[in-house]
Design a protein around this motif. Sequence first.
Motif, PDB file in Angstrom:
ATOM      1  N   ARG A 143       0.673  -1.349  -0.295  1.00 31.42           N
ATOM      2  CA  ARG A 143      -0.084  -0.011  -0.061  1.00 31.42           C
ATOM      3  C   ARG A 143       0.819   1.084  -0.176  1.00 31.42           C
ATOM      4  O   ARG A 143       0.528   2.348  -0.587  1.00 31.42           O
ATOM      5  N   ARG A 144       1.958   1.185   0.716  1.00 32.29           N
ATOM      6  CA  ARG A 144       2.796   2.610   0.863  1.00 32.29           C
ATOM      7  C   ARG A 144       3.877   2.799  -0.195  1.00 32.29           C
ATOM      8  O   ARG A 144       4.236   3.716  -0.438  1.00 32.29           O
ATOM      9  N   ILE A 145       4.150   1.463  -0.749  1.00 29.47           N
ATOM     10  CA  ILE A 145       5.409   1.285  -1.783  1.00 29.47           C
ATOM     11  C   ILE A 145       5.046   1.047  -3.282  1.00 29.47           C
ATOM     12  O   ILE A 145       5.214   1.850  -4.036  1.00 29.47           O
ATOM     13  N   THR A 146       4.554  -0.069  -3.357  1.00 30.44           N
ATOM     14  CA  THR A 146       4.301  -0.738  -4.553  1.00 30.44           C
ATOM     15  C   THR A 146       3.151   0.093  -5.255  1.00 30.44           C
ATOM     16  O   THR A 146       3.294   0.588  -6.541  1.00 30.44           O
ATOM     17  N   LEU A 147       2.059   0.283  -4.753  1.00 34.54           N
ATOM     18  CA  LEU A 147       1.169   0.847  -5.216  1.00 34.54           C
ATOM     19  C   LEU A 147       1.549   2.682  -5.590  1.00 34.54           C
ATOM     20  O   LEU A 147       1.114   2.682  -6.900  1.00 34.54           O
ATOM     21  N   PRO A 148       1.840   3.199  -4.678  1.00 32.14           N
ATOM     22  CA  PRO A 148       2.198   4.411  -5.116  1.00 32.14           C
ATOM     23  C   PRO A 148       3.007   4.734  -6.531  1.00 32.14           C
ATOM     24  O   PRO A 148       2.830   5.403  -7.283  1.00 32.14           O
ATOM     25  N   LEU A 149       4.132   3.634  -6.206  1.00 34.70           N
ATOM     26  CA  LEU A 149       5.062   3.622  -7.191  1.00 34.70           C
ATOM     27  C   LEU A 149       4.485   3.024  -8.469  1.00 34.70           C
ATOM     28  O   LEU A 149       5.130   3.511  -9.763  1.00 34.70           O
ATOM     29  N   SER A 150       3.427   2.581  -8.682  1.00 29.68           N
ATOM     30  CA  SER A 150       2.716   1.964  -9.944  1.00 29.68           C
ATOM     31  C   SER A 150       1.676   3.160 -10.294  1.00 29.68           C
ATOM     32  O   SER A 150       1.145   2.614 -11.423  1.00 29.68           O
ATOM     33  N   LEU A 151       1.582   3.860  -9.682  1.00 26.48           N
ATOM     34  CA  LEU A 151       0.432   4.773 -10.098  1.00 26.48           C
ATOM     35  C   LEU A 151       0.944   5.622 -11.637  1.00 26.48           C
ATOM     36  O   LEU A 151      -0.312   5.484 -12.341  1.00 26.48           O
ATOM     37  N   PRO A 152       1.989   5.961 -11.880  1.00 26.43           N
ATOM     38  CA  PRO A 152       2.036   6.240 -13.343  1.00 26.43           C
ATOM     39  C   PRO A 152       1.396   4.972 -14.282  1.00 26.43           C
ATOM     40  O   PRO A 152       1.090   5.343 -15.497  1.00 26.43           O
ATOM     41  N   GLY A 153       1.777   3.976 -13.960  1.00 27.07           N
ATOM     42  CA  GLY A 153       1.107   2.770 -15.078  1.00 27.07           C
ATOM     43  C   GLY A 153      -0.247   2.598 -14.978  1.00 27.07           C
ATOM     44  O   GLY A 153      -1.027   2.393 -15.804  1.00 27.07           O
ATOM     45  N   ILE A 154      -0.724   2.948 -13.724  1.00 22.60           N
ATOM     46  CA  ILE A 154      -2.302   3.100 -13.558  1.00 22.60           C
ATOM     47  C   ILE A 154      -2.920   3.924 -14.538  1.00 22.60           C
ATOM     48  O   ILE A 154      -3.788   3.792 -15.065  1.00 22.60           O
ATOM     49  N   PHE A 155      -2.113   5.324 -14.239  1.00 23.79           N
ATOM     50  CA  PHE A 155      -2.610   6.453 -14.889  1.00 23.79           C
ATOM     51  C   PHE A 155      -2.700   6.097 -16.492  1.00 23.79           C
ATOM     52  O   PHE A 155      -3.666   6.155 -17.207  1.00 23.79           O
ATOM     53  N   ALA A 156      -1.478   5.750 -17.026  1.00 21.89           N
ATOM     54  CA  ALA A 156      -1.450   5.486 -18.473  1.00 21.89           C
ATOM     55  C   ALA A 156      -2.221   4.487 -18.837  1.00 21.89           C
ATOM     56  O   ALA A 156      -3.075   4.701 -19.970  1.00 21.89           O
ATOM     57  N   GLY A 157      -2.281   3.394 -18.289  1.00 18.59           N
ATOM     58  CA  GLY A 157      -3.524   2.289 -18.449  1.00 18.59           C
ATOM     59  C   GLY A 157      -4.982   2.694 -18.574  1.00 18.59           C
ATOM     60  O   GLY A 157      -5.444   2.490 -19.494  1.00 18.59           O
ATOM     61  N   SER A 158      -5.178   3.456 -17.591  1.00 18.60           N
ATOM     62  CA  SER A 158      -6.589   3.895 -17.533  1.00 18.60           C
ATOM     63  C   SER A 158      -7.004   4.902 -18.720  1.00 18.60           C
ATOM     64  O   SER A 158      -8.108   4.901 -19.151  1.00 18.60           O
ATOM     65  N   LEU A 159      -6.121   5.657 -19.175  1.00 22.03           N
ATOM     66  CA  LEU A 159      -6.265   6.590 -20.084  1.00 22.03           C
ATOM     67  C   LEU A 159      -6.594   5.842 -21.438  1.00 22.03           C
ATOM     68  O   LEU A 159      -7.184   6.097 -22.242  1.00 22.03           O
ATOM     69  N   LEU A 160      -5.351   5.068 -21.553  1.00 21.10           N
ATOM     70  CA  LEU A 160      -5.266   3.949 -22.905  1.00 21.10           C
ATOM     71  C   LEU A 160      -6.571   3.477 -23.010  1.00 21.10           C
ATOM     72  O   LEU A 160      -7.029   2.786 -24.111  1.00 21.10           O
ATOM     73  N   THR A 161      -7.194   3.270 -21.878  1.00 23.47           N
ATOM     74  CA  THR A 161      -8.494   2.358 -22.056  1.00 23.47           C
ATOM     75  C   THR A 161      -9.693   3.161 -22.094  1.00 23.47           C
ATOM     76  O   THR A 161     -10.570   3.031 -22.838  1.00 23.47           O
ATOM     77  N   PHE A 162      -9.770   4.064 -21.077  1.00 25.86           N
ATOM     78  CA  PHE A 162     -11.016   4.912 -21.094  1.00 25.86           C
ATOM     79  C   PHE A 162     -11.183   5.824 -22.218  1.00 25.86           C
ATOM     80  O   PHE A 162     -12.412   5.719 -22.725  1.00 25.86           O
ATOM     81  N   ILE A 163     -10.089   6.216 -22.697  1.00 36.05           N
ATOM     82  CA  ILE A 163     -10.414   7.157 -23.982  1.00 36.05           C
ATOM     83  C   ILE A 163     -10.987   6.511 -25.357  1.00 36.05           C
ATOM     84  O   ILE A 163     -11.958   6.884 -25.787  1.00 36.05           O
ATOM     85  N   PRO A 164     -10.387   5.316 -25.700  1.00 37.74           N
ATOM     86  CA  PRO A 164     -11.010   4.598 -26.918  1.00 37.74           C
ATOM     87  C   PRO A 164     -12.279   3.724 -26.401  1.00 37.74           C
ATOM     88  O   PRO A 164     -13.079   3.677 -27.143  1.00 37.74           O
ATOM     89  N   ALA A 165     -12.426   3.550 -25.241  1.00 40.57           N
ATOM     90  CA  ALA A 165     -13.690   2.837 -24.577  1.00 40.57           C
ATOM     91  C   ALA A 165     -14.633   3.533 -24.798  1.00 40.57           C
ATOM     92  O   ALA A 165     -15.746   3.467 -25.231  1.00 40.57           O
ATOM     93  N   MET A 166     -14.784   5.324 -24.570  1.00 37.53           N
ATOM     94  CA  MET A 166     -15.667   6.052 -24.479  1.00 37.53           C
ATOM     95  C   MET A 166     -16.274   6.075 -25.833  1.00 37.53           C
ATOM     96  O   MET A 166     -17.312   6.492 -26.453  1.00 37.53           O
ATOM     97  N   GLY A 167     -15.236   6.321 -26.859  1.00 39.52           N
ATOM     98  CA  GLY A 167     -15.435   6.614 -28.210  1.00 39.52           C
ATOM     99  C   GLY A 167     -15.959   5.040 -29.302  1.00 39.52           C
ATOM    100  O   GLY A 167     -16.385   5.292 -30.250  1.00 39.52           O
ATOM    101  N   ASP A 168     -15.825   4.173 -28.421  1.00 35.25           N
ATOM    102  CA  ASP A 168     -15.902   2.672 -29.082  1.00 35.25           C
ATOM    103  C   ASP A 168     -17.453   2.788 -29.588  1.00 35.25           C
ATOM    104  O   ASP A 168     -18.379   2.990 -28.830  1.00 35.25           O
ATOM    105  N   TYR A 169     -17.710   1.885 -30.787  1.00 36.03           N
ATOM    106  CA  TYR A 169     -19.045   1.829 -31.300  1.00 36.03           C
ATOM    107  C   TYR A 169     -19.123   0.382 -31.593  1.00 36.03           C
ATOM    108  O   TYR A 169     -20.240  -0.368 -31.766  1.00 36.03           O
ATOM    109  N   VAL A 170     -17.939  -0.311 -31.864  1.00 40.54           N
ATOM    110  CA  VAL A 170     -18.194  -1.926 -32.348  1.00 40.54           C
ATOM    111  C   VAL A 170     -18.968  -2.687 -31.404  1.00 40.54           C
ATOM    112  O   VAL A 170     -19.619  -3.404 -31.553  1.00 40.54           O
TER     113      VAL A 170
END
Lengths: 397, 290
Positions: free
Chosen positions: B201-228
């Motif tokens: 909680r104090r080390i691994t999770l905060p240090l992986s936040l940049p990955g979580i941030f990038a991953g959720s953008l890469l998912t959320f942006i195309p997911a919102m525009g998806d129509y297939v």
Amino acid sequence: MLAASEPFVTSSRPCSLQSEANVPTVDVKLVDVVKRFGDAVAVDHINLEVMDGEFFSLLGPSGCGKTTTLRMIGGFEEPTSGLIELQGQDVTWLPPYRRNVNTVFQNYALFPHLTIYENVAFGLRRQGVSDPELKSRVHEMLALVELSGFDARKPTQISGGQAQRVALARALINKPAVLLLDEPLGALDLKLRKQMQVELKRIQQEVGITFVYVTHDQEEAMTMSDRIAVMNRGRYEQLGEPEVLYERPTTRFVAGFLGISNLLPGTVGAADGSYAAVRLADDTTVRAPKSLFVADRSGVSVGVRPEKIRMHEQSAEPPAGHNQLSGTVRDASYIGVSTQYIVEARGGAQIMVYEQNVERATKAELWAPGESVRLSWSPDHTFVVTDDEGAAAAAPR
Amino acid sequence: MGGFLRRHKHAVPYLLLAPGLLWLTVFYVLPGFQMFMTSLWSGTLETGYEFALSNVSNYTEALTRFWPQFSRSILYGAAATALTFAISYPLAYTIAFRGGRYKNLLLFLVVAPFFTSFLLRTVSWTIILGDTGILLGPLKEIGVLPAEFQLLSTPIAVVAGITYNFLPFMTLPIYVSLEKIDKRLVEAAEDLFATSFGAFRRITLPLSLPGIFAGSLLTFIPAMGDYVNAELLGNTETTMIGNVIQNQFLTQNNYPTASALSFILMAGILIAVAVYARLLGTDELTAGGV
């Protein structure tokens, strides 16, 4: 700005927390500890006792098992077999966070996302120390390592020497029974390393905590330690005070790892008084203290440190009772404080001699290659090592 | 050529940027501008179009008319992002910390679905989720589920499809950020009296936040525009804004409305990302050099 830029000179203050009368208690005890990684034996039946308040070093080349030993004390590795006790309590199977030890890691392992303040406060916060006390203890500790005012910086914004101090403060603030240090000065440059050695020793004496220090640097270990265990291939070859290890190494490895030594193979002859004679390959006989010989071993090597040897004219008569060898100077290198000679003895052995540039200092006065010389040294400066193969066979498995 | 570059060192960065800039200009900036102009047109395909700034009402009209689809897109996108995170984090964590010599194989398996076409994979889900398909068929047979129970053509199927299709976009960045974490930091935390969970909680999770941030953008942006996914796995009540834009452009030939919708979507995503970045404090994180 940085205190490290001035060497920290200490009066060698005695450890104030312990009186001489008290019998020191054992802080760390390893009983028959073995660690295997697959087929490889990293630590091979080690027995150790580290006393309370002691600066104890594990010294050896890389791969000798010193770091693995330290990691087992810290709780990061579990021994394959054996027992680890801290202050009389069996901790062999306790996780790191249930042990009253803290570690200064190689390359520090500071938390990059936390400020210096939060790095140092980390251990106390986990133990539930609340704010007013926490704050004063963190500031006190930062003052001890001379980093007051660095609270808000991030680990990326400080130098290597400062990071080293933060790592030390982060561990010491928890007042552990034992502090483990894994090559803590390895990443610093030579000058800073020397300063930190003095400072580490000062801090250790000031806080009175037992230090177990892992290093491959013999000079570093000798400068700071009360006792050293010299490790090789998963076990320690010799354990003792720095002077004893240097003056009286008992194995070829220890003699070679701590400084330069001249080793001359020979056979044990008759004893005479407190000395015993050893006949060298070229039929010269040298003497060494009788107490240094291991019973029923006839094949040994005698050793002498280069700075213990005197050089004389071939015709000169050396002090009575001293060991003597005749030879020819093969090489001379003037290095300022001393001159280092390589002398080829009659039997062919290459002998290293360091002579202080006191009586002889100019080019004309120094010994020149090709000159015949007589070497002499006191039998008390002579040590005896058993040969490696013999040592391995003789050691209990 | 080498001589020219040595004499004009300052030109090198621009030369390296040139292909990318050219590409973006031709295929993004110019069409974007064209589309912006289109969004302020009025008229129809038959009568011809006319540009007027007053046609900014296209935006308000589009927003009012298609608000349900907009909010549905946000909802489905957010749900799918949360789901991909819930699946990806343990997956990436296991590969990064426990993968050992199977690390590369496991990573390959995460990406392996990309070797099949996006459409084909989504169509396959209609077979899996079909009313008598391989998932529901047997369960209905043994009476666990009622015969009228449906997954296909429901919001669940749409969100599941989006989650499935964008999973690697979440897993890979999280994996990269976890993989970079020095294992000794976790040891140091445990040395300093943090339990295994505390260290996470104090080390691994905060240090992986940049990955979580990038991953959720890469998912959320195309997911919102998806129509297939909405098209193939949903029903008329699950249409997302992507479906509307596609319909307006290609079926209704209502170019101004379609363009206005596209810009609203883009603006909405930009605002959402800005708020998200502020909440997660990514500036702070990247400054830490993690």
